[in-house]
Design a protein around this motif. Structure first.
Motif, PDB file in Angstrom:
ATOM      1  N   PHE A   3      32.097  74.432  75.153  1.00 25.44           N
ATOM      2  CA  PHE A   3      33.099  73.391  74.922  1.00 25.44           C
ATOM      3  C   PHE A   3      34.341  73.693  75.733  1.00 25.44           C
ATOM      4  O   PHE A   3      34.557  74.820  76.186  1.00 25.44           O
ATOM      5  N   ASP A   4      35.156  72.661  75.925  1.00 20.75           N
ATOM      6  CA  ASP A   4      36.430  72.871  76.601  1.00 20.75           C
ATOM      7  C   ASP A   4      37.569  72.309  75.756  1.00 20.75           C
ATOM      8  O   ASP A   4      37.370  71.430  74.916  1.00 20.75           O
ATOM      9  N   VAL A   5      38.754  72.852  75.966  1.00 18.69           N
ATOM     10  CA  VAL A   5      39.960  72.404  75.258  1.00 18.69           C
ATOM     11  C   VAL A   5      41.143  72.459  76.224  1.00 18.69           C
ATOM     12  O   VAL A   5      41.092  73.126  77.259  1.00 18.69           O
ATOM     13  N   HIS A   6      42.199  71.752  75.863  1.00 15.21           N
ATOM     14  CA  HIS A   6      43.440  71.900  76.607  1.00 15.21           C
ATOM     15  C   HIS A   6      43.991  73.311  76.388  1.00 15.21           C
ATOM     16  O   HIS A   6      43.912  73.855  75.285  1.00 15.21           O
ATOM     17  N   SER A   7      44.576  73.883  77.410  1.00 15.10           N
ATOM     18  CA  SER A   7      45.291  75.144  77.242  1.00 15.10           C
ATOM     19  C   SER A   7      46.636  74.867  76.576  1.00 15.10           C
ATOM     20  O   SER A   7      47.127  73.726  76.559  1.00 15.10           O
ATOM     21  N   THR A   8      47.246  75.903  76.051  1.00 13.14           N
ATOM     22  CA  THR A   8      48.585  75.745  75.473  1.00 13.14           C
ATOM     23  C   THR A   8      49.601  75.407  76.561  1.00 13.14           C
ATOM     24  O   THR A   8      50.594  74.725  76.296  1.00 13.14           O
ATOM     25  N   TYR A   9      49.363  75.855  77.774  1.00 10.19           N
ATOM     26  CA  TYR A   9      50.245  75.490  78.887  1.00 10.19           C
ATOM     27  C   TYR A   9      50.195  73.979  79.126  1.00 10.19           C
ATOM     28  O   TYR A   9      51.228  73.334  79.356  1.00 10.19           O
ATOM     29  N   GLN A  10      49.000  73.422  79.033  1.00  6.95           N
ATOM     30  CA  GLN A  10      48.832  71.979  79.245  1.00  6.95           C
ATOM     31  C   GLN A  10      49.588  71.177  78.188  1.00  6.95           C
ATOM     32  O   GLN A  10      50.287  70.207  78.504  1.00  6.95           O
ATOM     33  N   THR A  11      49.449  71.568  76.926  1.00  3.24           N
ATOM     34  CA  THR A  11      50.095  70.799  75.855  1.00  3.24           C
ATOM     35  C   THR A  11      51.599  71.042  75.798  1.00  3.24           C
ATOM     36  O   THR A  11      52.362  70.140  75.432  1.00  3.24           O
ATOM     37  N   ASP A  12      52.031  72.245  76.156  1.00  2.00           N
ATOM     38  CA  ASP A  12      53.445  72.590  76.002  1.00  2.00           C
ATOM     39  C   ASP A  12      54.291  72.256  77.223  1.00  2.00           C
ATOM     40  O   ASP A  12      55.473  71.909  77.085  1.00  2.00           O
ATOM     41  N   GLU A  13      53.694  72.380  78.412  1.00  2.20           N
ATOM     42  CA  GLU A  13      54.482  72.240  79.641  1.00  2.20           C
ATOM     43  C   GLU A  13      54.130  71.009  80.474  1.00  2.20           C
ATOM     44  O   GLU A  13      54.997  70.433  81.122  1.00  2.20           O
ATOM     45  N   VAL A  14      52.861  70.627  80.497  1.00  4.78           N
ATOM     46  CA  VAL A  14      52.427  69.562  81.396  1.00  4.78           C
ATOM     47  C   VAL A  14      52.479  68.189  80.730  1.00  4.78           C
ATOM     48  O   VAL A  14      53.016  67.221  81.297  1.00  4.78           O
ATOM     49  N   PHE A  15      51.927  68.067  79.532  1.00  3.07           N
ATOM     50  CA  PHE A  15      51.786  66.766  78.894  1.00  3.07           C
ATOM     51  C   PHE A  15      53.102  66.115  78.462  1.00  3.07           C
ATOM     52  O   PHE A  15      53.278  64.904  78.658  1.00  3.07           O
ATOM     53  N   PRO A  16      54.030  66.826  77.825  1.00  2.00           N
ATOM     54  CA  PRO A  16      55.240  66.154  77.348  1.00  2.00           C
ATOM     55  C   PRO A  16      55.985  65.442  78.483  1.00  2.00           C
ATOM     56  O   PRO A  16      56.316  66.042  79.500  1.00  2.00           O
ATOM     57  N   GLY A  17      56.165  64.139  78.317  1.00  2.00           N
ATOM     58  CA  GLY A  17      56.813  63.355  79.354  1.00  2.00           C
ATOM     59  C   GLY A  17      55.855  62.758  80.364  1.00  2.00           C
ATOM     60  O   GLY A  17      56.270  62.028  81.265  1.00  2.00           O
ATOM     61  N   TYR A  18      54.550  63.049  80.203  1.00  2.00           N
ATOM     62  CA  TYR A  18      53.536  62.512  81.123  1.00  2.00           C
ATOM     63  C   TYR A  18      53.421  61.002  80.958  1.00  2.00           C
ATOM     64  O   TYR A  18      53.457  60.470  79.843  1.00  2.00           O
ATOM     65  N   SER A  19      53.286  60.294  82.078  1.00  2.00           N
ATOM     66  CA  SER A  19      53.128  58.842  82.037  1.00  2.00           C
ATOM     67  C   SER A  19      52.137  58.408  83.107  1.00  2.00           C
ATOM     68  O   SER A  19      52.193  58.881  84.245  1.00  2.00           O
ATOM     69  N   TYR A  20      51.207  57.537  82.720  1.00  2.00           N
ATOM     70  CA  TYR A  20      50.183  57.052  83.647  1.00  2.00           C
ATOM     71  C   TYR A  20      50.029  55.545  83.479  1.00  2.00           C
ATOM     72  O   TYR A  20      49.939  55.047  82.345  1.00  2.00           O
ATOM     73  N   HIS A  21      50.015  54.834  84.578  1.00  2.00           N
ATOM     74  CA  HIS A  21      49.851  53.382  84.550  1.00  2.00           C
ATOM     75  C   HIS A  21      48.617  53.003  85.358  1.00  2.00           C
ATOM     76  O   HIS A  21      48.384  53.552  86.437  1.00  2.00           O
ATOM     77  N   GLU A  22      47.870  52.056  84.840  1.00  2.00           N
ATOM     78  CA  GLU A  22      46.659  51.580  85.532  1.00  2.00           C
ATOM     79  C   GLU A  22      46.682  50.055  85.556  1.00  2.00           C
ATOM     80  O   GLU A  22      46.927  49.406  84.523  1.00  2.00           O
TER      81      GLU A  22
END
Length: 245
Positions: free
Chosen positions: A138-157
């Motif tokens: 299985f795979d999961v998000h790392s804590t770096y991903q949830t704490d540093e990368v994701f907050p403030g992330y925005s994607y438009h399609e």
């Protein structure tokens, strides 16, 4: 936990197809070679990965919480001319699916569990439904991903028949985020209807996963990062666990 009712209609359009190649390649490197091995794919979604596994020679069963996703999966399998049983169910209770040589759970689906108790319960269910010597990946998000990368992330399609806005914010629990999704989907009359969904994800540190896996019975666990056969670093985005029963 998200229902994916609306999400199922546009899920394939916003997913990066190259990820399925990466998940397949990682799996084939780490699953023991065994003819006609039985494989259970948890959180199989719209069936793309299940079909990849079937075409690679596995005897595949797909399980997902969302019947909407499974309806699409069944259509996709029929179009691909492969036979795969798709089961509507919760990975917290695998009593209806039998036992398997391999179990996979990709696309950070474990992160949708409410808390670490549920994560541990999933691991117990998988262990109990793995044949002796079986493998769970299985795979999961790392804590770096949830704490540093994701907050403030925005994607438009934007596409002809739908548009989507995806914003991610830090949540209250440690290493957790909230994805707020807004869809505008065109109907047969050409009008667009708005749908809103909220998806909550949470991950844990490596030690917590190790402890939960050991408590479930997994004593042989290897951890990799970002689809490669390398150890995680401080900036790895996705952790992969290969667990042997």
């Amino acid at each position: 936990m998200a229902t994916y009712e609306t999400f199922a209609r546009v899920y394939d359009s916003i997913m990066d197809d190259s990820l399925y190649d990466l998940w397949t390649d990682f799996s084939l490197r780490h699953l023991p070679k065994k003819k006609n091995a039985k494989l259970l794919e948890l959180a199989c979604g719209t069936g793309i990965q299940s079909i990849r596994f079937k075409q690679a020679g596995f005897d595949v069963t797909g399980l997902d919480l969302s019947q909407d996703m499974l309806d699409l999966a069944e259509k996709r399998a029929k179009s691909a001319k492969v036979s795969i049983p798709f089961v509507q169910g919760n990975m917290l209770d695998l009593s209806s699916v039998g036992t398997f040589d391999y179990v996979t759970c990709y696309s950070d689906s474990i992160c949708y569990m409410d808390d670490e108790v549920d994560v541990g319960d999933v691991f117990v269910q998988v262990y109990e439904h793995l044949n002796e010597g079986g493998t769970f990946i299985f795979d999961v998000h790392s804590t770096y991903q949830t704490d540093e990368v994701f907050p403030g992330y925005s994607y438009h399609e934007n596409a002809e028949d739908f548009a989507m806005v995806w914003d991610t914010y830090e949540d209250e629990a440690p290493h957790s985020v909230v994805h707020e999704l807004t869809f505008f989907i065109q109907d047969e009359d050409g009008r667009f209807t708005r749908f809103d969904e909220v998806h909550e994800e949470r991950t844990y540190d490596l030690l917590t996963y190790d402890i939960l896996l050991e408590q479930a019975g997994f004593n042989k666990v290897k951890v990799y990062a970002d689809f490669e056969d390398k150890e995680p670093t401080e900036t790895s985005a996705r952790w992969f666990f290969v667990c042997e029963k």
